[in-house]
Scaffold this active site. Sequence first.
Site, PDB file in Angstrom:
ATOM      1  N   GLU A   1      13.295 -17.915 -13.834  1.00 25.32           N
ATOM      2  CA  GLU A   1      12.841 -16.560 -14.126  1.00 25.32           C
ATOM      3  C   GLU A   1      11.798 -16.566 -15.261  1.00 25.32           C
ATOM      4  O   GLU A   1      10.794 -15.849 -15.206  1.00 25.32           O
ATOM      5  CB  GLU A   1      14.058 -15.696 -14.488  1.00 25.32           C
ATOM      6  CG  GLU A   1      13.787 -14.322 -15.070  1.00 25.32           C
ATOM      7  CD  GLU A   1      13.066 -13.367 -14.129  1.00 25.32           C
ATOM      8  OE1 GLU A   1      12.723 -13.750 -12.999  1.00 25.32           O
ATOM      9  OE2 GLU A   1      12.798 -12.229 -14.566  1.00 25.32           O
TER      10      GLU A   1
ATOM     11  N   GLU B   1       3.272 -14.784 -13.917  1.00 22.01           N
ATOM     12  CA  GLU B   1       2.768 -13.530 -13.333  1.00 22.01           C
ATOM     13  C   GLU B   1       2.106 -12.629 -14.377  1.00 22.01           C
ATOM     14  O   GLU B   1       1.225 -11.847 -14.043  1.00 22.01           O
ATOM     15  CB  GLU B   1       3.858 -12.771 -12.576  1.00 22.01           C
ATOM     16  CG  GLU B   1       4.922 -12.131 -13.419  1.00 22.01           C
ATOM     17  CD  GLU B   1       5.963 -11.381 -12.595  1.00 22.01           C
ATOM     18  OE1 GLU B   1       5.618 -10.789 -11.575  1.00 22.01           O
ATOM     19  OE2 GLU B   1       7.139 -11.402 -13.006  1.00 22.01           O
TER      20      GLU B   1
ATOM     21  N   ASN C   1      -0.293   1.354   5.987  1.00 24.14           N
ATOM     22  CA  ASN C   1       0.490   0.422   5.177  1.00 24.14           C
ATOM     23  C   ASN C   1       1.134  -0.562   6.143  1.00 24.14           C
ATOM     24  O   ASN C   1       1.753  -0.134   7.118  1.00 24.14           O
ATOM     25  CB  ASN C   1       1.573   1.216   4.406  1.00 24.14           C
ATOM     26  CG  ASN C   1       2.599   0.306   3.757  1.00 24.14           C
ATOM     27  OD1 ASN C   1       2.289  -0.810   3.371  1.00 24.14           O
ATOM     28  ND2 ASN C   1       3.825   0.786   3.653  1.00 24.14           N
ATOM     29  N   GLY C   2       0.983  -1.856   5.887  1.00 25.84           N
ATOM     30  CA  GLY C   2       1.581  -2.858   6.780  1.00 25.84           C
ATOM     31  C   GLY C   2       0.514  -3.807   7.300  1.00 25.84           C
ATOM     32  O   GLY C   2      -0.565  -3.924   6.718  1.00 25.84           O
TER      33      GLY C   2
ATOM     34  N   CYS D   1       0.830  -1.200   0.000  1.00 26.17           N
ATOM     35  CA  CYS D   1       0.000   0.000   0.000  1.00 26.17           C
ATOM     36  C   CYS D   1       0.871   1.259   0.000  1.00 26.17           C
ATOM     37  O   CYS D   1       1.964   1.267   0.524  1.00 26.17           O
ATOM     38  CB  CYS D   1      -0.945   0.081   1.208  1.00 26.17           C
ATOM     39  SG  CYS D   1      -1.883  -1.416   1.463  1.00 26.17           S
TER      40      CYS D   1
ATOM     41  N   TRP E   1      -3.031  -2.612  -1.576  1.00 34.16           N
ATOM     42  CA  TRP E   1      -2.786  -3.997  -1.985  1.00 34.16           C
ATOM     43  C   TRP E   1      -3.329  -4.833  -0.825  1.00 34.16           C
ATOM     44  O   TRP E   1      -2.784  -4.819   0.272  1.00 34.16           O
ATOM     45  CB  TRP E   1      -1.285  -4.241  -2.181  1.00 34.16           C
ATOM     46  CG  TRP E   1      -0.989  -5.626  -2.667  1.00 34.16           C
ATOM     47  CD1 TRP E   1      -0.992  -6.056  -3.956  1.00 34.16           C
ATOM     48  CD2 TRP E   1      -0.618  -6.766  -1.873  1.00 34.16           C
ATOM     49  NE1 TRP E   1      -0.660  -7.395  -4.009  1.00 34.16           N
ATOM     50  CE2 TRP E   1      -0.430  -7.856  -2.751  1.00 34.16           C
ATOM     51  CE3 TRP E   1      -0.435  -6.977  -0.500  1.00 34.16           C
ATOM     52  CZ2 TRP E   1      -0.058  -9.130  -2.309  1.00 34.16           C
ATOM     53  CZ3 TRP E   1      -0.070  -8.242  -0.058  1.00 34.16           C
ATOM     54  CH2 TRP E   1       0.113  -9.293  -0.968  1.00 34.16           C
TER      55      TRP E   1
ATOM     56  N   ARG F   1       2.909   0.315  -5.353  1.00 29.87           N
ATOM     57  CA  ARG F   1       2.792  -0.379  -4.073  1.00 29.87           C
ATOM     58  C   ARG F   1       1.486  -1.157  -3.943  1.00 29.87           C
ATOM     59  O   ARG F   1       1.286  -1.902  -2.984  1.00 29.87           O
ATOM     60  CB  ARG F   1       2.849   0.633  -2.924  1.00 29.87           C
ATOM     61  CG  ARG F   1       4.214   1.209  -2.768  1.00 29.87           C
ATOM     62  CD  ARG F   1       4.219   2.309  -1.740  1.00 29.87           C
ATOM     63  NE  ARG F   1       5.590   2.584  -1.386  1.00 29.87           N
ATOM     64  CZ  ARG F   1       6.217   2.058  -0.341  1.00 29.87           C
ATOM     65  NH1 ARG F   1       5.582   1.262   0.487  1.00 29.87           N
ATOM     66  NH2 ARG F   1       7.464   2.334  -0.114  1.00 29.87           N
TER      67      ARG F   1
ATOM     68  N   LYS G   1       4.377  -3.717  -7.064  1.00 29.13           N
ATOM     69  CA  LYS G   1       5.783  -3.588  -7.443  1.00 29.13           C
ATOM     70  C   LYS G   1       6.701  -3.673  -6.231  1.00 29.13           C
ATOM     71  O   LYS G   1       7.808  -4.182  -6.306  1.00 29.13           O
ATOM     72  CB  LYS G   1       5.965  -2.245  -8.159  1.00 29.13           C
ATOM     73  CG  LYS G   1       7.362  -1.979  -8.682  1.00 29.13           C
ATOM     74  CD  LYS G   1       7.636  -2.771  -9.929  1.00 29.13           C
ATOM     75  CE  LYS G   1       9.043  -2.615 -10.445  1.00 29.13           C
ATOM     76  NZ  LYS G   1       9.476  -3.807 -11.200  1.00 29.13           N
TER      77      LYS G   1
ATOM     78  N   LYS H   1       8.050 -15.142 -14.892  1.00 26.47           N
ATOM     79  CA  LYS H   1       7.549 -14.065 -15.761  1.00 26.47           C
ATOM     80  C   LYS H   1       6.269 -14.510 -16.462  1.00 26.47           C
ATOM     81  O   LYS H   1       5.308 -13.766 -16.540  1.00 26.47           O
ATOM     82  CB  LYS H   1       8.579 -13.702 -16.838  1.00 26.47           C
ATOM     83  CG  LYS H   1       9.734 -12.851 -16.374  1.00 26.47           C
ATOM     84  CD  LYS H   1       9.336 -11.410 -16.260  1.00 26.47           C
ATOM     85  CE  LYS H   1       9.983 -10.649 -15.163  1.00 26.47           C
ATOM     86  NZ  LYS H   1      10.457 -11.123 -13.963  1.00 26.47           N
TER      87      LYS H   1
ATOM     88  N   HIS I   1      13.754 -36.662 -12.683  1.00 27.49           N
ATOM     89  CA  HIS I   1      13.451 -36.945 -11.276  1.00 27.49           C
ATOM     90  C   HIS I   1      12.016 -36.558 -10.911  1.00 27.49           C
ATOM     91  O   HIS I   1      11.704 -36.386  -9.740  1.00 27.49           O
ATOM     92  CB  HIS I   1      14.456 -36.223 -10.372  1.00 27.49           C
ATOM     93  CG  HIS I   1      15.862 -36.678 -10.602  1.00 27.49           C
ATOM     94  ND1 HIS I   1      16.319 -37.902 -10.195  1.00 27.49           N
ATOM     95  CD2 HIS I   1      16.890 -36.100 -11.277  1.00 27.49           C
ATOM     96  CE1 HIS I   1      17.579 -38.057 -10.572  1.00 27.49           C
ATOM     97  NE2 HIS I   1      17.946 -36.977 -11.235  1.00 27.49           N
TER      98      HIS I   1
END
Length: 608
Positions: free
Chosen positions: A480, A487, A98-99, A2, A74, A27, A603, A484, A503
């Site tokens: 990665e 998301e 925020n938190g 946030c 968020w 945020r 972000k 990507k 395996h």
Amino acid sequence: MCGIIGILGKVQVAPRLVDALKRLEYRGYDSSGIATINEGHLSRRRAEGKLRCLEEVLEHSPISGTTGIGHTRWATHGAPTVLNAHPHIAGKVAVVHNGIIENYLELRAKIARQGAEIASDTDSEVVAHLVNAELGQGKAPENAVADVLPRLKGAFSLVFAFEGCDDMLIGARKGSPLAVGHGDGEMFLGSDAIALSPFTDRVTYLEEGDWVVLSHSGVAIRDADNQIVARPEARSSVSATLMDKGNYRHFMAKEIHEQPEVLGHTLSRYLDYGSKKTHVPGAEKIDFASLNRLQIAACGTAYYAAVVAKYWFEKYARLPVEIDIASEFRYREAPIGERDCALFISQSGETADTLASLRYCKQNGAVIAAVVNVPESTIAREADVIFPTIAGPEIGVASTKAFTCQLAVLASLAIQAGRARGTLSEEDAKGLVEQLAAIPNHAVKALRLEADIQKLAHSLSRASNVLYLGRGTNFPLALEGALKLKELSYIHAEGYAAGELKHGPIALIDENMPVIVIAPHDASFEKTLSNMQEVAARDGRIILVTDQAGADASDGVAENTIILAEMPSLIAPIIYALPVQMIAYHTAVFMGTDVDQPRNLAKSVTVE
Ligand code: F6R
């Protein structure tokens, strides 16, 4: 997470709050809201969804006042709905948070028993009720806040506005960042200097446990023991201009295409092209020669940069390296001491788990180094030495240019460490520096593959699952690539070390499973080719990202081949990252997802 903002201004505050929130959208962006005080009267507007939804609400139903607070959310506790959006109001107090208030259930039960009407599912609303209850006892706002703060457990930054008080805002920080902005007869509070940048570049960062009372005439900062303290004022270098996409459809596309340039900027900070030596400012603070161990912790994409770096530091500097996901490391009670260097990698420099890991290592006496993209971030400020990436602001939520710049910094540092430890001859080090210097040119060539990748992405967008494989420094690229893709496009994807295929994951292979293999023609290519044969034998559809020699050697095993120029294996994970990013980007574009702000993400991850 946030983003929060508070403004004690001289002109109408609502548009200024929204402007600040636009800069804080990285945020969180699932809902937002503002509250203003106008001649003592508290008004609020909130909206579900992106900030433009709040703007629409304000267009139809404006609010006035020169003092106000704002929030972009968020969601942690409670769905992203209007009722759960901030600011939360209880009686005479409005709060943005925020938190996470960890003991909110206990507090909530208590205030409910006392008759408070709780309107949301959030942890934040309880704070407004607690402060309002203290106001109800006849306390002044600052005394009410001072009495409530010690009762809150968890991490928070808070900004309060009060009915009847046009000339007061109160802020508090514990575990989440909050900065005070000093204007000309105006005062500000914000999650960071980015939020404050349109209003002032004079910024004071609050320290852990601080809380602050703002009025038009100034600021009074108190520490956790309620003692008045002086905190330094700094000049922020954050630009006030809102970033634009240029001619690109998305920030992510722009950021992918900026890579030749920003990699060039980053490398020129760490390489001396004339003498062909690394020149890493700050490296002298780390005694590489007698270092026991390098401990690296980071999250997400930054963690994958750490995985690549482990290969480099071990190979070139013969330095034992431990890598950890920061959210695990912080609770692992890992033995760490004065002869260790702890390195933290973070684009934002605010990631809560990475920051907590840093603090753990600091308490245990390790030298603290950080690779960060935001030089004024908390991680940058708390590290003993920082190695900045010169990637410029990264707006797209999915990290692209910050990742490759992190790798460029880490490669330079590994070579520097190798020289300091005597494990790399001057000759060999020069050869490696020459290889790094070629990165921008290779990046330009890699971007030329975009049209081929676009075609490929079209067919990938029909897949439900995708597997990524790689070996050595290309194994983290497989991780990665999968991150990507999932998301951005919401297609399920997994990354594996190619040797791990048999395996377990090989059981997934059938004609519907695209397998993206990242395999330049290097020393381990033959081994990866065998893995590809194993996939092909089970009708898997292979997409091979390689060079001409790799394409020739794989001879028809792959259904599609993306061919990059030949390059030394040191720089391959940096350059191969570009097609990996473009595959995810174009697949997401075909699928019509929100590329720059994918669902459920933010972000900067400032909660654990
Ligand atoms: C993925 C991504 C995230 C971040 C992670 C760490 O594309 O961007 O996985 O890498 O949240 O963030 P920073 O680097 O800001 O610590």
